[in-house]
Scaffold this motif. Sequence first.
Motif, PDB file in Angstrom:
ATOM      1  N   SER A   1       0.875  -1.169   0.000  1.00 24.86           N
ATOM      2  CA  SER A   1       0.000   0.000   0.000  1.00 24.86           C
ATOM      3  C   SER A   1       0.914   1.221   0.000  1.00 24.86           C
ATOM      4  N   SER A   2       1.440   1.561  -1.167  1.00 28.21           N
ATOM      5  CA  SER A   2       2.524   2.536  -1.276  1.00 28.21           C
ATOM      6  C   SER A   2       2.065   3.954  -0.954  1.00 28.21           C
ATOM      7  N   ASP A   3       3.015   4.821  -0.599  1.00 31.15           N
ATOM      8  CA  ASP A   3       2.720   6.209  -0.254  1.00 31.15           C
ATOM      9  C   ASP A   3       2.047   6.927  -1.420  1.00 31.15           C
ATOM     10  N   ARG A   4       1.036   7.751  -1.121  1.00 30.89           N
ATOM     11  CA  ARG A   4       0.311   8.435  -2.194  1.00 30.89           C
ATOM     12  C   ARG A   4      -0.476   9.619  -1.641  1.00 30.89           C
ATOM     13  N   ILE A   5      -0.872  10.500  -2.552  1.00 29.95           N
ATOM     14  CA  ILE A   5      -1.744  11.613  -2.229  1.00 29.95           C
ATOM     15  C   ILE A   5      -2.810  11.717  -3.312  1.00 29.95           C
TER      16      ILE A   5
ATOM     17  N   PHE B   1      10.934 -10.808   7.219  1.00 24.59           N
ATOM     18  CA  PHE B   1      10.155 -10.296   8.340  1.00 24.59           C
ATOM     19  C   PHE B   1       9.996  -8.800   8.147  1.00 24.59           C
ATOM     20  N   MET B   2       8.775  -8.307   8.216  1.00 18.54           N
ATOM     21  CA  MET B   2       8.507  -6.883   8.008  1.00 18.54           C
ATOM     22  C   MET B   2       7.745  -6.314   9.192  1.00 18.54           C
ATOM     23  N   ALA B   3       8.139  -5.100   9.596  1.00 21.34           N
ATOM     24  CA  ALA B   3       7.440  -4.370  10.657  1.00 21.34           C
ATOM     25  C   ALA B   3       7.302  -2.927  10.223  1.00 21.34           C
ATOM     26  N   GLY B   4       6.109  -2.374  10.357  1.00 23.45           N
ATOM     27  CA  GLY B   4       5.932  -0.998   9.918  1.00 23.45           C
ATOM     28  C   GLY B   4       4.582  -0.443  10.303  1.00 23.45           C
ATOM     29  N   SER B   5       4.249   0.703   9.722  1.00 24.16           N
ATOM     30  CA  SER B   5       2.996   1.361  10.036  1.00 24.16           C
ATOM     31  C   SER B   5       2.515   2.188   8.845  1.00 24.16           C
ATOM     32  N   ARG B   6       1.196   2.264   8.681  1.00 24.11           N
ATOM     33  CA  ARG B   6       0.554   3.110   7.682  1.00 24.11           C
ATOM     34  C   ARG B   6      -0.354   4.102   8.397  1.00 24.11           C
ATOM     35  N   ILE B   7      -0.214   5.378   8.057  1.00 24.99           N
ATOM     36  CA  ILE B   7      -1.076   6.402   8.630  1.00 24.99           C
ATOM     37  C   ILE B   7      -1.772   7.144   7.498  1.00 24.99           C
ATOM     38  N   ARG B   8      -3.076   7.326   7.608  1.00 28.98           N
ATOM     39  CA  ARG B   8      -3.871   7.973   6.573  1.00 28.98           C
ATOM     40  C   ARG B   8      -4.085   9.448   6.918  1.00 28.98           C
ATOM     41  N   PHE B   9      -4.325  10.227   5.889  1.00 27.71           N
ATOM     42  CA  PHE B   9      -4.669  11.627   6.127  1.00 27.71           C
ATOM     43  C   PHE B   9      -5.733  12.066   5.117  1.00 27.71           C
TER      44      PHE B   9
END
Length: 461
Positions: free
Chosen positions: A82-86, A453-461
Amino acid sequence: MRQIFRAGLFSIAVLAATTAAGRADEGCCADLEERLLELEETAAKKGNRKVKLEISGHINQAILFWDDGGERDAYQLMNSNSSDRIRLFGTATISPDLKAGYLLEMGLRLDSTGRADQFGDGNADEDLRPRQSAWFVESKTFGALTLGRGSPATDDIISFNLGGTNVAGSPNLPLLGGNFFTRDTAADTLNTLSSGNTISLRWRRFFEQLDTPQSEMIRYDSPLLFGFAASASWGGDDYWDVALRYARFTRDYKFAFGIGYFENRNEDSSTLGWPSGGDTEPNAGDTRIKELKGSVSFLHEPTGLFASGAYVHRVFDGDDLGTLTFACFSSGDALLIQAFVDCGNRPDFDYYWVTAGLRRNWFAIGSTSIYGEYAHSKDGVTGLNVAVSSAIGGDIDYVTKSSLNMWGFGLVQRISPAAMDIYFSYRHLDADVRGLETTGDIVSAPLDDFDMFMAGSRIRF
């Protein structure tokens, strides 16, 4: 078309993922509407007196730890699941039944989980590139018509997942570690050879381009009828597809599925990575790639149990080199191979993915999803000439059997007050490749397994 925007804010697991016709009727989807309204409140809104503008997007960054059997490392990357986008989404009301507008979505091209390999974390140009740029006209009675760069009818059709875990473990496997090279166990060397008609043996070769890519297109989406929505599109350099989606939400369960057919006749310089170098001119051959694909998902609300599955069946047709096996080529090795196998199209490719788990509201901050997953692909590189370092000449001249297995597990924690997801995931890949040398000898590729192994976070705006 508003529903394209809203579905993008919510989840591709919902019926309306990237479709104009994905409208949720109050009778079956009240909780979906509530979630969409919550997400829309986070969008910046501005516009002129006639066109309303909404701005939204998300940032999704992670750390990827990997081990190819001979080397291990860790990269900080953008999560390609779910790649970065605007997004800039505008609408204008023409009449009570008719509206028009546009969708402009820009994606950041950064070092990512889909581009990284053993030699680096992606070497991206690090720029901003268009994902979607289209105008639309939408009628409540007759449906929506969209023109521009956007999502074909079968885009995200394999991604229905009501467990909310696609950000950590998407069915689109190439997005997580697909660009890494396989490692030859016997030679302890990466299978990077790419010359003439030999292709490097990266992990993505076993499941190349599972999802339909965004492209220039014209698309029609029907109104929602009894939970069903149909769509069709045409574009690019001659592809077309059709799709059918359905969703049914009640107090105790949620159910959604999508199925579609995609046919691509583009005369590309290469066809799904084969052959290396490809055609020398657009009309040198006849390419027909036909795909039947879809997914289904179920969630039982009282217990939180969920299950999802996806499937892709691909047929190679035509006389373009990209659709044929190595036995059809005119090179010296190919001529020798013709003594053992006949020239023909590449065999059909099959892929399936399943996941199951538990989604519960154990914490006040949001739902927790715990899952396990499994995937299998068959004949991803069968019929091709692939790099295997320990084989004669560094390659297996004609692959007669190829398959891949993936299993993994993970966790996604939603933090609703911050419109945020925190996730952890683990995946294990192993493959079986066998084939012929020009001598007629049967050989097997000694490939190391691959772990991530992947660890991360997605934040929406």
